[in-house]
Design a protein around this motif. Structure first.
Motif, PDB file in Angstrom:
ATOM      1  N   ASP A  74      -2.067  -5.574   3.972  1.00 33.63           N
ATOM      2  CA  ASP A  74      -2.871  -4.649   3.181  1.00 33.63           C
ATOM      3  C   ASP A  74      -4.176  -4.284   3.877  1.00 33.63           C
ATOM      4  OD1 ASP A  74      -1.099  -4.341   1.146  1.00 33.63           O
ATOM      5  OD2 ASP A  74      -1.985  -5.848  -0.150  1.00 33.63           O
ATOM      6  N   ASP A  75      -4.754  -5.256   4.596  1.00 32.02           N
ATOM      7  CA  ASP A  75      -6.022  -4.988   5.266  1.00 32.02           C
ATOM      8  C   ASP A  75      -5.884  -3.874   6.287  1.00 32.02           C
ATOM      9  OD1 ASP A  75      -7.309  -6.893   3.819  1.00 32.02           O
ATOM     10  OD2 ASP A  75      -7.073  -8.479   5.307  1.00 32.02           O
ATOM     11  N   LYS A  78      -4.822  -0.466   3.805  1.00 36.70           N
ATOM     12  CA  LYS A  78      -5.637  -0.046   2.660  1.00 36.70           C
ATOM     13  C   LYS A  78      -6.780   0.894   3.039  1.00 36.70           C
ATOM     14  CE  LYS A  78      -8.768  -4.048   2.511  1.00 36.70           C
ATOM     15  NZ  LYS A  78      -9.157  -5.232   1.732  1.00 36.70           N
ATOM     16  N   HIS A  79      -7.126   0.953   4.319  1.00 35.32           N
ATOM     17  CA  HIS A  79      -8.156   1.894   4.765  1.00 35.32           C
ATOM     18  C   HIS A  79      -7.631   3.328   4.730  1.00 35.32           C
ATOM     19  CE1 HIS A  79     -10.691  -1.423   5.946  1.00 35.32           C
ATOM     20  NE2 HIS A  79      -9.727  -1.916   6.693  1.00 35.32           N
ATOM     21  N   TYR A  80      -6.287   3.469   4.690  1.00 30.53           N
ATOM     22  CA  TYR A  80      -5.678   4.793   4.731  1.00 30.53           C
ATOM     23  C   TYR A  80      -5.101   5.216   3.386  1.00 30.53           C
ATOM     24  CZ  TYR A  80      -5.980   4.117   9.787  1.00 30.53           C
ATOM     25  OH  TYR A  80      -6.436   3.880  11.060  1.00 30.53           O
ATOM     26  N   SER A  82      -4.435   4.004  -0.990  1.00 29.44           N
ATOM     27  CA  SER A  82      -4.976   3.161  -2.061  1.00 29.44           C
ATOM     28  C   SER A  82      -4.001   2.097  -2.533  1.00 29.44           C
ATOM     29  CB  SER A  82      -5.388   4.043  -3.249  1.00 29.44           C
ATOM     30  OG  SER A  82      -4.272   4.790  -3.713  1.00 29.44           O
ATOM     31  N   ASN A  83      -2.710   2.395  -2.490  1.00 31.76           N
ATOM     32  CA  ASN A  83      -1.722   1.436  -2.988  1.00 31.76           C
ATOM     33  C   ASN A  83      -0.533   1.377  -2.036  1.00 31.76           C
ATOM     34  OD1 ASN A  83       0.030  -0.192  -4.420  1.00 31.76           O
ATOM     35  ND2 ASN A  83      -0.499   0.710  -6.399  1.00 31.76           N
ATOM     36  N   PRO A  84      -0.663   0.639  -0.929  1.00 33.13           N
ATOM     37  CA  PRO A  84       0.407   0.638   0.081  1.00 33.13           C
ATOM     38  C   PRO A  84       1.735   0.106  -0.412  1.00 33.13           C
ATOM     39  CG  PRO A  84      -1.241  -1.058   0.544  1.00 33.13           C
ATOM     40  CD  PRO A  84      -1.799  -0.202  -0.536  1.00 33.13           C
ATOM     41  N   ARG A  85       1.732  -0.892  -1.294  1.00 40.32           N
ATOM     42  CA  ARG A  85       2.994  -1.439  -1.789  1.00 40.32           C
ATOM     43  C   ARG A  85       3.774  -0.384  -2.582  1.00 40.32           C
ATOM     44  NH1 ARG A  85       3.532  -7.173  -1.923  1.00 40.32           N
ATOM     45  NH2 ARG A  85       1.760  -8.194  -0.922  1.00 40.32           N
TER      46      ARG A  85
END
Length: 279
Positions: A74-75, A78-80, A82-85
């Motif tokens: 996620d780190d 998450k910069h790109y 909002s909710n990668p999962r």
């Protein structure tokens, strides 16, 4: 992450036996798992994903599948987004629907390009991704062959739309477009770790590391079969070691193959005799 499930349906008619039937189901599920991991591997980060059985119905066996992302960096993402999962879960569902449609239309070679289009339409495109065409098409080929082993084709149901896999897609990464073959030769004597006295299967020899080689010398193999060549522990085989490396157009090493040719014979180990200090 929202739960996203889909259904697999297997008809049990005239199958060989229950044990073999359920082994085929297991192999089919594993092939989907491999496909999922190939799809997320394009992002070049550590993502641990597997499929989980949510429920099973009797009769024609109906299995509801959910995909679980156990680990994701996620780190990094998450910069790109909002909710990668959530995005990756949606990506897997959309891409598998596309893959099943391409299998049905016999257009499997279009899958890598279409998968790229799906990523480009998602927020994940800004994170960056690479091309894994060889691995992806290999997994698709494996999935179709696992489905072909059933007497009645398995069905995958997404949102009440049924997809059946009735045709196999044959893909050999070594003969794909853009693959380059590099050949190197080395003459020497190599320690025999594991021989095959018929010469038909691969031998194990030591050349810095243990490698498996195919014997491409009919004269030598004939001598093995008529027992005119003797082998013992520590012997070396003298000949030309040929290494073939297949490299994809994405500069990925697909496979290394090794061959022994122009074999001159077997060299026995040299032992150093200790001399006694006392007569």
């Amino acid at each position: 992450m929202s739960e996203q499930t889909y259904e697999l349906r297997f008809e049990y008619f005239n199958e060989e036996n229950a044990t073999l039937f359920f082994q085929k189901i297991t192999d089919f599920l594993l092939s989907i798992d491999k496909l999922n991991n190939s799809l997320v591997s394009v992002f070049g980060i550590e993502i641990d994903i597997n499929i989980q059985i949510k429920s099973i119905e009797k009769g024609s066996i109906r299995i509801w599948i959910a995909e679980k992302l156990n680990k994701i960096s996620d780190d990094d993402i998450k910069h790109y987004v909002s909710n990668p999962r959530e995005l990756l879960a949606d990506l897997l569902i959309k891409s598998k629907k596309m893959i099943l449609e391409k299998i049905q239309d016999k257009k499997c070679q279009d899958i890598p390009k279409e998968y790229k289009n799906i990523i480009e339409k998602s927020d994940l495109k800004d994170f960056g991704y690479n091309n894994n065409e060889t691995n992806l098409l290999t997994c698709v080929s494996d999935l179709t062959h696992k489905a072909k082993e059933f007497k009645h084709k398995p069905m995958i149901i997404f949102e009440e739309k049924v997809y059946g896999i009735s045709e196999t897609f044959d893909y050999n990464p070594k003969t794909a477009d853009g693959v380059k073959e590099q050949i190197s030769k080395m003459q020497g004597a190599f320690i025999i770790k594991k021989p095959d006295l018929t010469g038909e299967s691969k031998w194990e020899i030591i050349n810095d590391k243990v490698i498996k080689v195919k014997i491409n010398d009919e004269n030598f193999k004939n001598k093995l079969k008529d027992r005119s060549i003797k082998l013992s522990y520590g012997d070396k085989i003298k000949g030309v070691l040929i290494s073939k490396t297949y490299i994809s157009k994405d500069l990925e090493v697909l496979e290394n193959e090794y061959f022994l040719e122009d074999i001159k014979g077997i060299i026995e180990p040299s032992y150093t005799q200790e001399k006694s200090l006392f007569k």
